[in-house]
Design a protein around this motif. Sequence first.
Motif, short mmCIF file in Angstrom:
data_model
loop_
_atom_site.label_atom_id
_atom_site.label_comp_id
_atom_site.label_asym_id
_atom_site.label_seq_id
_atom_site.Cartn_x
_atom_site.Cartn_y
_atom_site.Cartn_z
N ILE A 128 0.71 -1.17 -0.02
CA ILE A 128 -0.15 -0.06 0.06
C ILE A 128 0.82 1.42 -0.08
CG2 ILE A 128 -1.95 1.25 1.25
CD1 ILE A 128 -2.73 -1.29 -0.02
N GLU A 129 1.78 1.18 0.73
CA GLU A 129 2.88 2.35 0.70
C GLU A 129 3.56 2.75 -0.67
OE1 GLU A 129 5.36 3.66 3.83
OE2 GLU A 129 3.16 4.18 4.29
N LYS A 130 3.92 1.64 -1.24
CA LYS A 130 4.37 1.82 -2.82
C LYS A 130 3.43 2.35 -3.61
CE LYS A 130 8.40 -0.40 -3.07
NZ LYS A 130 8.56 -1.52 -1.99
N MET A 131 2.03 2.01 -3.24
CA MET A 131 0.90 2.58 -4.26
C MET A 131 0.65 4.10 -3.98
SD MET A 131 -1.56 -0.75 -4.57
CE MET A 131 -2.69 0.08 -5.84
N GLY A 132 1.65 4.44 -2.93
CA GLY A 132 1.24 5.96 -2.44
C GLY A 132 -0.07 6.06 -1.56
N GLY A 133 -0.35 5.10 -0.87
CA GLY A 133 -1.49 5.24 0.06
C GLY A 133 -1.07 4.89 1.54
N LYS A 134 -1.93 4.43 2.28
CA LYS A 134 -1.80 4.53 3.75
C LYS A 134 -2.70 3.28 4.19
CE LYS A 134 0.56 7.53 5.74
NZ LYS A 134 0.98 8.66 4.68
N MET A 135 -2.20 2.44 5.36
CA MET A 135 -3.07 1.28 5.86
C MET A 135 -2.90 1.64 7.47
SD MET A 135 -2.91 -2.32 5.02
CE MET A 135 -2.35 -3.54 6.01
N THR A 136 -4.08 1.55 7.99
CA THR A 136 -3.88 2.01 9.61
C THR A 136 -4.96 0.93 10.07
OG1 THR A 136 -5.77 3.70 9.19
CG2 THR A 136 -3.71 4.40 9.28
N LEU A 137 -4.93 0.83 11.38
CA LEU A 137 -5.63 -0.13 11.89
C LEU A 137 -6.57 0.46 13.41
CD1 LEU A 137 -6.38 -3.15 13.43
CD2 LEU A 137 -4.01 -3.12 14.24
N GLN A 138 -7.61 0.19 13.11
CA GLN A 138 -8.47 0.50 14.54
C GLN A 138 -9.12 -0.64 15.15
OE1 GLN A 138 -10.08 2.05 11.37
NE2 GLN A 138 -8.34 3.61 11.56
N SER A 139 -8.78 -0.85 16.10
CA SER A 139 -9.19 -2.06 17.03
C SER A 139 -9.26 -1.82 18.54
CB SER A 139 -8.42 -3.05 16.87
OG SER A 139 -8.80 -4.39 17.50
N LYS A 140 -10.15 -2.52 19.19
CA LYS A 140 -10.23 -2.78 20.83
C LYS A 140 -10.37 -4.12 20.83
CE LYS A 140 -12.36 1.51 22.52
NZ LYS A 140 -13.61 1.97 22.62
N ALA A 141 -9.70 -4.67 21.93
CA ALA A 141 -9.76 -5.97 22.39
C ALA A 141 -10.95 -6.18 22.70
CB ALA A 141 -8.73 -6.20 23.67
N GLY A 142 -11.64 -7.27 21.94
CA GLY A 142 -13.14 -7.90 22.25
C GLY A 142 -14.09 -7.11 21.39
N ALA A 143 -13.69 -6.23 20.60
CA ALA A 143 -14.57 -5.40 19.84
C ALA A 143 -14.13 -5.38 18.36
CB ALA A 143 -14.78 -4.03 20.37
N GLY A 144 -13.48 -6.41 17.84
CA GLY A 144 -13.31 -6.53 16.37
C GLY A 144 -12.08 -5.69 15.92
N ALA A 145 -11.75 -5.72 14.75
CA ALA A 145 -10.73 -4.89 14.11
C ALA A 145 -11.17 -4.50 12.85
CB ALA A 145 -9.50 -5.86 13.99
N THR A 146 -10.72 -3.17 12.36
CA THR A 146 -11.00 -2.61 10.90
C THR A 146 -9.72 -2.22 10.60
OG1 THR A 146 -13.30 -1.82 11.75
CG2 THR A 146 -12.27 -0.96 9.94
N PHE A 147 -9.42 -2.76 9.46
CA PHE A 147 -8.14 -2.20 8.75
C PHE A 147 -8.68 -1.17 7.65
CE2 PHE A 147 -6.52 -6.02 10.68
CZ PHE A 147 -5.07 -5.58 11.17
N THR A 148 -8.03 -0.13 7.58
CA THR A 148 -8.44 0.84 6.69
C THR A 148 -7.34 1.19 5.44
OG1 THR A 148 -9.84 2.04 8.25
CG2 THR A 148 -9.33 3.23 6.06
N ILE A 149 -7.59 1.11 4.27
CA ILE A 149 -6.61 1.40 3.44
C ILE A 149 -7.06 2.41 2.61
CG2 ILE A 149 -5.52 0.57 0.90
CD1 ILE A 149 -6.38 -2.12 1.97
N VAL A 150 -6.34 3.61 2.42
CA VAL A 150 -6.46 4.93 1.85
C VAL A 150 -5.54 4.97 0.46
CG1 VAL A 150 -6.80 7.21 1.65
CG2 VAL A 150 -7.42 5.93 3.95
#
Length: 553
Positions: A522-544
């Motif tokens: 993703i970095e190579k494509m000029g984008g960003k990858m981030t993670l939002q998560s809380k233990a016990g409440a799932g995970a969300t990976f975001t690619i921009v």
Amino acid sequence: MDRNLYSRLQTRIILLTLFVSFTPLLLLGVILYRQFAAMYTEKIREQIHFRAESRADAVDLFLSERTAILGTIADTHGFAEMAREETLAQSFAIINARAGAFVDLGVIDQNGNQIAYVGPYDLKGKNYFEQPWFGQVMSRGVHISDVYLGFRRLPHFIIAVRRQEKQRNWVLRATIDPEIFNRIVQVGQVGKTGDAFLVNREGILQTQPRLSGNILEPAPVKPAYFGKQTMTVDGTLLGRPGVLFAGTWLKSTDWLLVVSGDVEEDMAQLFAARTIQTAIIVSGMLAIVLTTVLTTRTLVRQMIQAETRLREMDAQLIQADKLAALGKMAAGVAHEINNPLAVILQKTGWMRDLLAEEDLRRSPNFSEFRDAVLKIEEHVERARKVVHDMLGYARRMEPRTEAIDVNRIIHQTVDILENYARNNNIDIQTDLEPELPPTTGDGAQLQQVILNLVNNAIDAIGQNGEITIRSERADSEIRITVADNGPGIPEHMQRKVFDPFFTTKSAGKGTGLGLWISYNIIEKMGGKMTLQSKAGAGATFTIVLPVIPPGSP
Ligand SMILES: Nc1ncnc2c1ncn2[C@@H]1O[C@H](COP(=O)(O)OP(=O)(O)O)[C@@H](O)[C@H]1O
Ligand SMILES: [Mg+2]
């Protein structure tokens, strides 16, 4: 972050601002006030000076008028005529009607005997030869006496004129009404504390002052303090601080007219102005303090926020750097290991072929050999998997650039994993923006990333759950999110998951390379990858991803 540093900075800014703004304000206030006070004092001085002169003129006018009228009568009537009581009484009535303030009138011969007299007292026949004023008038022609008690024990003064006839000298003498005279002087007693009185050469009061002392007693000021001209004298010199005195010598006789005024009283207006000025300055200072403290606080708070943000960005940058460096190294290592692995595998194939031969089968250690070869093959396979993952990324260090349709890639990925997910009772939902613009990049790599993310989500959920893949447009960017309702990632692990070889999965299952490779793609494509998560409440990976229109250079 050094909180102390910021609070010190805040204090310093506040103090400096206050100092810089207060100093001119206070200076201005003090200078203005002093200037005003000086101007005011000067004005008061001038006023008292003027009052003394104008009062002296009025008193002089009063005395010279009366002297002139007496002189005229003496000059126009002879001694014989004036010595007649009727003529004297008639003259007395006329001069009182014309000028007023005469108490009595008498004719005195050159021996000091009062030959004729009109007035309220019985003074006929009195002899004045011994009185000091008699000698004066005989020698000088005109005399205005000091105030004295006289035969009647009442403070009064007289005006006397001498007439020279052929055979004799005689004197026309009049007593001046002390009350009328006092009133003329006392017109100068203005305001609440202003005084006006007359003093003779010896410093004896000739009229009744308003504030201190009595007529015929020593005056509160000595005539010696005053010069020939009208002069103002500061009361401090006379033991009367806060009071200004002005003195003018009369022209008609040796009396000093003194006028005084309380500076404080006249300054009342100035003091009122000073109170207003102080109030304005104080409220101005309060306003300055308030705004300074508030703005400085806001400023420093913003600085703290900026620094926090900077530090976060720094940390992210370091992380990205680390990942990139490790990526290059790992790719190199993978290349190097791939060849030995191929050789080992080739040799184990050959060993397996050898083991198929009869005589080796009969060897007592045959089964041990066979197990060892199988173990070697199994472990080489595992190593190859790791290397394959790394090379899958490394081989595409130079990614292809083509037009990519993000939604199509997501659909393809879902198609690949749908069966597997359904077997584990996991539902994959998509929520895709239909008008998503195409962008440019390596479609296969992007697919690998999404595959990785969905795979991880399936692994994390295990059984029964839901995965949602979203695409949306935000300004000139495309945002892809992969969210699951699995166990989530505890905070302390969130940075580490992007590190190569970080895995929580068992040895055969996870390599710990998926997220690391995805991040780099993703970095190579000029984008960003981030993670939002809380233990016990799932995970969300975001690619921009940036929208790069196909065909653009
Ligand atoms: N969706 C997710 N939910 C919970 N944990 C996750 C998720 N995705 C990744 N992880 C964690 O991040 C680790 C690293 O993932 P990855 O780099 O793909 O390696 P691997 O899948 O081989 O373990 C995983 O082992 C897992 O602990
Ligand atoms: Mg993975």
